[in-house]
Motif scaffolding. Structure first.
Motif: not given
Length: 334
Positions: A77-81, A98-102
């Motif tokens: 959920d946090g990633y999709e937000r 932009a790259n979004l990483c975890r």
């Protein structure tokens, strides 16, 4: 420090002489193993003995964390937000991509030998820029497919990856557009320190096969201007464009806002520099595990554009992580 070693590019380095945080040392004498965190923490380790050799045998096993013990800095959920937030920034004209990483982390199993993990990866996920670097306080085990920078004299080359699928048929128009965007960014970055007119793109959007997936890869090459060394090269090009976004300055601000955990060596640089021969190969620290204290960590991410669908981007991060996490976890490889 007697157990410190590096194995990169088919070279085995032993006999650790010194460690520095000064990139200018790479323009001096010696052979160096290099780890630069995404947050720009520099570790350059000079070794006295370097030779062609296979990966050394492990002194112990790798049981690996249980698959259920891995935790993610961003849940689904946090990633999709975060993906939706980046699309908001794109709509506002703040950024194009932009790259979004975890970051995934798990407790180390007492007695596990990271060299045994390196052997697992070499067998189960061979990679063109595989690396094992063990230094006091830090161990990096990388199966990176991506070249950040190589150097041969004054010629520097970067091979950014953008676009990932299970097969070439999975690649979308947005993957190709994303790759071209990052190629432009890398060209501009290298142009800051290159001889005028020397930046070229000999390969654009080539489909490369890797274990379990395919990538779109391009090649950017340039000739360094006189008087430009490693500090100037890093200042112009780091962090790598393929793991930040475009424009890079805006992407960096967005990443800092949306990602709750530091990336560490993930999305940084991992590799070697032979200062005497003026040669080098530094990979982007993707498909990379790092161990500090009693924790093992691994990062995964995706490039977000206006055409991104949040659920698909989450699944891309899962695809990129799945094979490596399986190999590193208990029961992952007999």
């Amino acid at each position: 420090m007697h157990d410190s070693l590096a194995h990169v590019g088919g070279l085995l380095a032993t006999g650790l002489r010194d460690v520095t945080t000064d990139l200018a040392a790479l323009d001096g004498p010696g052979w160096w193993a290099v780890v630069v965190d995404y947050e720009a923490k520099v570790t350059c380790a000079r070794f006295d003995e370097v030779r062609q050799a296979p990966l050394p045998a492990a002194s112990g096993p790798w049981a690996g964390p249980s698959p259920s013990s891995w935790r993610s800095s961003l849940d689904r959920d946090g990633y999709e937000r975060g993906v939706r937030r980046i699309r908001d920034y794109i709509r506002q004209g703040e950024v194009y991509q932009a790259n979004l990483c975890r970051v995934l982390d798990a407790p180390m199993v007492p007695g596990d030998d990271p060299l045994a993990l390196a052997h697992r990866l070499a067998e189960g996920n061979p990679a063109p820029h595989a690396a094992f670097i063990r230094l006091p306080g830090l161990t990096v085990v990388s199966a990176s497919p991506e070249l950040y920078l190589s150097r041969d004299g004054m010629t520097v080359t970067s091979r950014p990856i953008k676009g990932t699928g299970v097969s070439a048929a999975d690649l979308l128009d947005k993957d190709y557009a994303e790759n071209v965007m990052i190629v432009d960014l890398v060209r501009n970055d290298l142009g800051i320190v290159a001889e005028v007119g020397s930046v070229e793109v000999p390969e654009l959007c080539v489909v490369e096969e890797h274990p379990g997936l395919v990538h779109l890869v391009s090649t950017v090459r340039a000739r360094l201007a006189p008087g430009r060394g490693w500090p100037e090269l890093f200042a112009a090009t780091f962090p790598p464009g393929s793991v930040t976004g475009a424009p890079k300055s805006s992407a960096l601000h967005i990443i800092n806002e949306l990602e709750p955990s530091p990336r560490g060596p993930y999305c940084g640089a991992v590799g070697w520099v032979d200062a005497d021969r003026r040669t080098a190969a530094l990979a982007v620290g993707i498909r990379t595990f790092w161990i500090t204290g009693d924790e093992i960590r691994f990062g995964t991410g995706a490039g977000i554009t206006w055409g991104s669908e949040p659920r698909r981007e989450w699944h891309e991060t899962e695809l990129k992580a799945a094979r490596l996490i399986e190999l590193a976890s208990s029961g992952g490889l007999a």
